[in-house]
Design a protein around this motif. Structure first.
Motif, PDB file in Angstrom:
ATOM      1  N   LEU A 101       0.822  -1.230   0.129  1.00  0.00           N
ATOM      2  CA  LEU A 101       0.081  -0.045   0.035  1.00  0.00           C
ATOM      3  C   LEU A 101       0.868   1.299  -0.268  1.00  0.00           C
ATOM      4  O   LEU A 101       0.530   2.229  -0.824  1.00  0.00           O
ATOM      5  CB  LEU A 101      -1.046  -0.136   1.144  1.00  0.00           C
ATOM      6  CG  LEU A 101      -2.007   1.237   1.163  1.00  0.00           C
ATOM      7  CD1 LEU A 101      -2.914   0.937  -0.105  1.00  0.00           C
ATOM      8  CD2 LEU A 101      -2.893   0.661   2.505  1.00  0.00           C
ATOM      9  N   PRO A 102       1.922   1.588   0.963  1.00  0.00           N
ATOM     10  CA  PRO A 102       2.879   2.736   0.686  1.00  0.00           C
ATOM     11  C   PRO A 102       3.448   3.047  -0.611  1.00  0.00           C
ATOM     12  O   PRO A 102       3.522   4.270  -0.761  1.00  0.00           O
ATOM     13  CB  PRO A 102       3.535   2.615   2.126  1.00  0.00           C
ATOM     14  CG  PRO A 102       3.300   1.420   2.586  1.00  0.00           C
ATOM     15  CD  PRO A 102       2.383   0.553   1.722  1.00  0.00           C
ATOM     16  N   PHE A 103       3.944   1.787  -1.288  1.00  0.00           N
ATOM     17  CA  PHE A 103       4.569   2.116  -2.082  1.00  0.00           C
ATOM     18  C   PHE A 103       3.696   1.925  -3.694  1.00  0.00           C
ATOM     19  O   PHE A 103       4.079   3.079  -4.359  1.00  0.00           O
ATOM     20  CB  PHE A 103       5.457   0.717  -2.320  1.00  0.00           C
ATOM     21  CG  PHE A 103       6.563   0.514  -1.292  1.00  0.00           C
ATOM     22  CD1 PHE A 103       7.277   1.251  -0.941  1.00  0.00           C
ATOM     23  CD2 PHE A 103       6.097  -0.454  -0.476  1.00  0.00           C
ATOM     24  CE1 PHE A 103       8.352   1.273   0.070  1.00  0.00           C
ATOM     25  CE2 PHE A 103       7.083  -0.802   0.717  1.00  0.00           C
ATOM     26  CZ  PHE A 103       8.134   0.110   1.021  1.00  0.00           C
ATOM     27  N   GLN A 153      -6.307   8.251   1.370  1.00  0.00           N
ATOM     28  CA  GLN A 153      -5.432   6.909   1.079  1.00  0.00           C
ATOM     29  C   GLN A 153      -4.368   7.368   0.399  1.00  0.00           C
ATOM     30  O   GLN A 153      -4.213   8.044  -0.375  1.00  0.00           O
ATOM     31  CB  GLN A 153      -6.417   6.000   0.262  1.00  0.00           C
ATOM     32  CG  GLN A 153      -7.951   5.812   0.881  1.00  0.00           C
ATOM     33  CD  GLN A 153      -7.951   4.537   1.829  1.00  0.00           C
ATOM     34  OE1 GLN A 153      -6.682   4.174   2.223  1.00  0.00           O
ATOM     35  NE2 GLN A 153      -8.800   3.981   2.423  1.00  0.00           N
ATOM     36  N   PRO A 154      -3.258   6.276   0.736  1.00  0.00           N
ATOM     37  CA  PRO A 154      -1.963   6.497   0.089  1.00  0.00           C
ATOM     38  C   PRO A 154      -1.995   6.528  -1.411  1.00  0.00           C
ATOM     39  O   PRO A 154      -2.534   5.808  -1.823  1.00  0.00           O
ATOM     40  CB  PRO A 154      -1.107   5.407   0.642  1.00  0.00           C
ATOM     41  CG  PRO A 154      -1.845   4.856   1.795  1.00  0.00           C
ATOM     42  CD  PRO A 154      -3.560   4.910   1.537  1.00  0.00           C
ATOM     43  N   ILE A 155      -1.221   7.474  -1.800  1.00  0.00           N
ATOM     44  CA  ILE A 155      -1.118   7.695  -3.336  1.00  0.00           C
ATOM     45  C   ILE A 155       0.075   6.664  -3.817  1.00  0.00           C
ATOM     46  O   ILE A 155      -0.096   6.297  -4.864  1.00  0.00           O
ATOM     47  CB  ILE A 155      -0.492   9.123  -3.836  1.00  0.00           C
ATOM     48  CG1 ILE A 155      -1.458  10.145  -3.188  1.00  0.00           C
ATOM     49  CG2 ILE A 155      -0.386   9.244  -5.128  1.00  0.00           C
ATOM     50  CD1 ILE A 155      -1.105  11.597  -3.299  1.00  0.00           C
TER      51      ILE A 155
ATOM     52  N   ASP B 196       1.293   4.766  18.033  1.00  0.00           N
ATOM     53  CA  ASP B 196      -0.058   4.405  17.661  1.00  0.00           C
ATOM     54  C   ASP B 196      -0.663   3.566  18.711  1.00  0.00           C
ATOM     55  O   ASP B 196      -1.791   3.342  18.579  1.00  0.00           O
ATOM     56  CB  ASP B 196       0.121   3.677  16.484  1.00  0.00           C
ATOM     57  CG  ASP B 196       0.308   4.542  15.177  1.00  0.00           C
ATOM     58  OD1 ASP B 196       0.261   5.800  15.390  1.00  0.00           O
ATOM     59  OD2 ASP B 196       0.469   4.038  14.010  1.00  0.00           O
ATOM     60  N   LEU B 197       0.220   3.192  19.703  1.00  0.00           N
ATOM     61  CA  LEU B 197      -0.525   2.182  20.818  1.00  0.00           C
ATOM     62  C   LEU B 197      -0.836   2.653  22.031  1.00  0.00           C
ATOM     63  O   LEU B 197      -1.489   2.216  22.804  1.00  0.00           O
ATOM     64  CB  LEU B 197       0.485   0.878  20.689  1.00  0.00           C
ATOM     65  CG  LEU B 197       0.340  -0.371  20.057  1.00  0.00           C
ATOM     66  CD1 LEU B 197       1.403  -1.312  20.195  1.00  0.00           C
ATOM     67  CD2 LEU B 197      -0.967  -0.775  19.642  1.00  0.00           C
ATOM     68  N   ILE B 198      -0.278   4.212  21.973  1.00  0.00           N
ATOM     69  CA  ILE B 198      -0.710   4.648  23.205  1.00  0.00           C
ATOM     70  C   ILE B 198      -2.073   4.918  23.530  1.00  0.00           C
ATOM     71  O   ILE B 198      -2.725   4.964  24.743  1.00  0.00           O
ATOM     72  CB  ILE B 198       0.299   6.226  23.283  1.00  0.00           C
ATOM     73  CG1 ILE B 198       1.454   5.952  23.254  1.00  0.00           C
ATOM     74  CG2 ILE B 198      -0.280   6.818  24.449  1.00  0.00           C
ATOM     75  CD1 ILE B 198       2.510   7.232  23.082  1.00  0.00           C
ATOM     76  N   GLY B 199      -2.865   5.195  22.674  1.00  0.00           N
ATOM     77  CA  GLY B 199      -4.326   5.375  22.847  1.00  0.00           C
ATOM     78  C   GLY B 199      -5.210   3.955  22.868  1.00  0.00           C
ATOM     79  O   GLY B 199      -6.294   3.982  23.143  1.00  0.00           O
ATOM     80  N   GLY B 200      -4.193   2.768  22.910  1.00  0.00           N
ATOM     81  CA  GLY B 200      -4.904   1.513  22.938  1.00  0.00           C
ATOM     82  C   GLY B 200      -5.379   0.966  21.747  1.00  0.00           C
ATOM     83  O   GLY B 200      -5.131   1.523  20.527  1.00  0.00           O
ATOM     84  N   ILE B 201      -5.985  -0.473  21.892  1.00  0.00           N
ATOM     85  CA  ILE B 201      -6.397  -1.041  20.690  1.00  0.00           C
ATOM     86  C   ILE B 201      -8.089  -0.825  20.471  1.00  0.00           C
ATOM     87  O   ILE B 201      -8.582  -1.088  21.392  1.00  0.00           O
ATOM     88  CB  ILE B 201      -6.129  -2.475  20.610  1.00  0.00           C
ATOM     89  CG1 ILE B 201      -4.619  -2.851  20.616  1.00  0.00           C
ATOM     90  CG2 ILE B 201      -6.562  -3.278  19.539  1.00  0.00           C
ATOM     91  CD1 ILE B 201      -3.958  -4.156  20.614  1.00  0.00           C
ATOM     92  N   SER B 405      -3.891   4.230   9.695  1.00  0.00           N
ATOM     93  CA  SER B 405      -2.738   3.701  10.049  1.00  0.00           C
ATOM     94  C   SER B 405      -2.450   2.357   9.666  1.00  0.00           C
ATOM     95  O   SER B 405      -3.309   1.588   9.649  1.00  0.00           O
ATOM     96  CB  SER B 405      -2.715   3.349  11.593  1.00  0.00           C
ATOM     97  OG  SER B 405      -1.904   2.662  12.460  1.00  0.00           O
ATOM     98  N   LEU B 406      -1.311   2.089   9.268  1.00  0.00           N
ATOM     99  CA  LEU B 406      -0.983   0.597   8.826  1.00  0.00           C
ATOM    100  C   LEU B 406      -0.978  -0.237   9.734  1.00  0.00           C
ATOM    101  O   LEU B 406      -1.253  -1.620   9.664  1.00  0.00           O
ATOM    102  CB  LEU B 406       0.184   0.421   8.020  1.00  0.00           C
ATOM    103  CG  LEU B 406       0.242   1.412   6.515  1.00  0.00           C
ATOM    104  CD1 LEU B 406       1.738   1.231   5.744  1.00  0.00           C
ATOM    105  CD2 LEU B 406      -0.585   0.792   5.585  1.00  0.00           C
ATOM    106  N   LEU B 407      -0.679   0.335  10.892  1.00  0.00           N
ATOM    107  CA  LEU B 407      -0.652  -0.738  12.257  1.00  0.00           C
ATOM    108  C   LEU B 407      -1.989  -1.213  12.326  1.00  0.00           C
ATOM    109  O   LEU B 407      -2.174  -2.515  13.020  1.00  0.00           O
ATOM    110  CB  LEU B 407       0.229   0.013  13.279  1.00  0.00           C
ATOM    111  CG  LEU B 407       0.314  -0.616  14.550  1.00  0.00           C
ATOM    112  CD1 LEU B 407       1.125  -1.769  14.603  1.00  0.00           C
ATOM    113  CD2 LEU B 407       0.347   0.006  15.777  1.00  0.00           C
TER     114      LEU B 407
END
Lengths: 163, 498
Positions: A101-103, A153-155, B196-201, B405-407
């Protein structure tokens, strides 16, 4: 290996790992009597006890069952789920999507995902419908998410200079 | 207090009308897809509601729930495959009517009985929710702890025959809820230096992972479904037919009310119970199982009543009694809305939107149900391999929408694997979701109570509401445990005899 026995062992390992991580939680002067690590440690112990109970119950059931007898409940051993490798393979496409996705950006990653899943799930490989559905799907979702809902969304880093 | 003009204003406001119709349409289409339950249909749309106005977002989810309950009966009647669990009882006589060439009539009875059940459920929701919620004004942190434990006690009846497995799943859910910032001291826990985990899941990730992704993985490689007949059209029942069905619809409504209020009740239990009771009280019990109209009307009235009445304990106390209401609770929490009297005071518009949106959806169900049937049939008839790709892309796109977030995507995929393994090992997923959703409330109220009492544990025994709620939770657990032991003994005796 008995599913309950295996589950119990996995849960015991989870409880142990979680407890170890709990001991690494930092102290705070603002903390109450229980502390930030109080509940996590308690949960780890509870899960450990439950896991031991599950293992004990599985071993007891295995011990009580005659060696020649089939599983206590034959129906229980059957399930309508996909085999694990197949199901995990399905999810691997999701993992590849996250990496790509990012690439390559949203449209291409989504099109590749739809096309790959369609083929994985049994669509004819040489059919013209697969690329049309994949590209159409990528554009359709881009129109909904980016144009209609306004999500960034990522470009895609490979297109970064172009837009 | 909501006035007539508030309701009138909401009714004439365009967005809520569109939200209700979109939610209803999505719900019917999602419910019509075999394997996609009402909760999955709701979980799929949950990430999209993130950027929406809270009132419209919650109304949308409520309308999806209403639509999915009707949508599930379409494949139940046409291909003997219930689209949702709660439409399983509709298969018995609905499919039989289809075999007799009366599919349109069965769909019409299902639709109108659903409308009757939904209207009754909505009336009960409006009448009972606010008075019950005022009880919560007297709540102390100790009472909230008792409430959290009562909510978690639902696990006892949701454990699918193994209380130990249900408790394991709930404990893991509670563990997930501890990720992020500690509610009292502000110390971070299990974040591994990932910001990204500071706010929890977020609970929505757990729901999408455990419900939707697990379902897709489980269906991977499965054969194609039976095809629906595209020429079928809904035939609405006449007044005389509706008159004939009123007894079975009444039974469905009452049992739907009872089951909706009961933690762990749910639409499928209500549907099967009402089918049995409708047969018991019917003038023609011999027709049940052979294409009886009453056999379609009773379960459909029941499961549609539950779609509204299950929201009563949710909005009053924050107790989700089913998978679908757990998703709805996730939606409320996602928008910072805490169920209880303050929700009625501070966010009255959200409550009004649920009522008005649900009302619009129920009435519009008649027209939308008729118009959308060809689209549902088209969707169900699409090749499964393309459908899976499109649904997977929709889920991943929706998750990314939450926080860019990709996470989040990685967490949801990881939870999909966990859900699949749980399914293989026959662990129930709802207790885990309850753990995630209620974990924060249980921990923070427990620790606040002890801070206020100077560490004295008697605080939980001195608060009458806490005592009552904890006792109720204990009774609930003991009864479920006793039932499990009884069932195990019965199974053992059966095994010995065979």
């Amino acid at each position: 290996m008995n599913k309950d026995l295996l589950s119990g062992a996995v849960l015991l390992a989870v409880a142990g790992t979680y407890y170890t991580w709990s001991t690494q939680i930092a102290d705070s002067t603002l903390s109450d009597e229980i502390g930030a690590d109080g509940l996590p440690k308690m949960l780890a112990i509870i899960l450990g006890i439950l896991a031991v109970c599950l293992i004990g119950r599985a071993l007891l059931a295995m011990g009580l069952r005659p060696a020649t007898a089939p599983a206590a409940n034959a129906e229980e051993e059957e399930d309508d789920n996909a085999p694990m490798p197949r199901a995990l393979g399905f999810l691997a496409f999701g993992a590849a999507y996250v990496l790509l996705l990012p690439f390559v950006g949203y449209i291409i990653a989504t099109a590749l995902l739809i096309g790959a899943i369609a083929i994985y799930e049994g669509a004819p490989r040489r059919s013209w419908i697969v690329p049309v559905a994949a590209i159409g799907g990528g554009l359709f979702y881009w129109a909904i998410f980016v144009k209609l809902i306004g999500v960034n969304q990522p470009i895609g880093s490979i297109f970064q200079g172009l837009f | 207090m909501t006035t007539f003009w508030d309701i009138f204003h909401l009714l004439t406001e365009t967005p809520i009308f569109f939200v209700a119709i979109i939610g209803l349409t999505w719900g019917i289409m999602g419910g019509a897809l075999p394997g996609i339950s009402a909760s999955i249909t709701m979980a799929l749309v949950l990430p999209f509601t993130y950027a929406m106005d809270p009132a419209q977002a919650i109304a949308l989810l409520a309308c999806v729930y209403i639509g999915a309950e009707y949508g599930g009966s379409i494949p139940a009647i046409l291909i003997r495959t219930p689209g949702t669990n709660s439409s399983a009882a509709t298969v018995i006589d609905g499919y039989e009517m289809n075999r007799q060439g009366r599919a349109g009539e069965a769909l019409g009875i299902s639709l109108m009985s659903g409308v009757v059940g939904s209207l009754f459920g909505l009336a009960m929701l409006i009448l009972l929710t606010e008075p019950l919620s005022w009880l919560a004004l007297a709540f102390t942190p100790a009472s909230y702890f008792g409430l959290g434990i009562l909510g978690l006690s639902v696990i006892a009846s949701m454990s699918g025959g193994s209380l130990i497995k249900g408790l394991c799943a709930a404990t893991v859910g509670l563990m997930i809820s501890t990720v992020g910032t500690d509610p009292i001291s502000g110390v971070t826990r299990f974040t591994f230096d990932v910001p990204d985990l500071i706010g929890g899941i977020e609970p929505v990730l757990v729901m999408v992972g455990l419900f939707a992704l697990t379902e897709l993985m489980s269906q991977s490689g499965s054969g194609s479904m039976a095809q629906l007949n595209a020429s079928i059209r809904i035939k609405l029942p006449s007044w005389s037919m509706m008159n004939k069905l009123k007894r079975s619809q009444f039974i469905g409504c009452i049992l739907g009310l009872f089951e909706g209020l009961t933690p762990g009740g749910g639409g499928s239990i209500a549907a099967f119970m009402s089918y049995n009771e409708a047969r018991r009280w019917s003038k023609n019990p011999q027709l049940f199982g052979k294409g009886s109209e009453e056999g379609v009307a009773a379960p459909e009235a029941a499961n549609n009543t539950v779609a509204s009445t299950a929201m009563i304990p949710l909005l009053s106390f924050g107790i989700p009694s089913s998978n679908s209401t757990a998703v709805l609770l996730g939606g409320l929490l996602m928008h910072g809305l805490i169920p209880g009297p303050r929700l009625f005071e501070q966010s009255a518009q959200v409550i009004d939107s649920i009522y008005v949106g649900s009302f619009i959806a129920i009435i519009a169900q008649i027209g939308v149900g008729i118009l959308i049937l060809p689209a549902c049939i088209w969707l169900v008839n699409r090749p499964r391999h393309y459908r899976a790709g499109f649904i997977f892309a929709l889920i991943l796109s929706g998750i990314y929408t939450l926080n860019n977030s990709l996470l989040d995507l990685g967490i949801a995929l990881g939870l999909g694997v966990v859900g699949f393994l749980m399914r293989l090992a026959r662990f129930p997923v709802l207790p885990m979701i309850l753990g995630v959703v209620l974990g924060h409330m249980v921990e923070s109220s427990y620790r606040r109570s002890l801070v206020l009492s100077g560490g004295d544990m008697r605080v939980f025994l001195e608060d009458p509401i806490a005592v009552a709620l904890l006792s109720l939770a204990l009774i609930f657990i003991v009864f479920s445990l006793a039932r499990e032991i009884r069932d195990a003994r019965k199974a053992k005796l059966k095994e010995i005899h065979s």
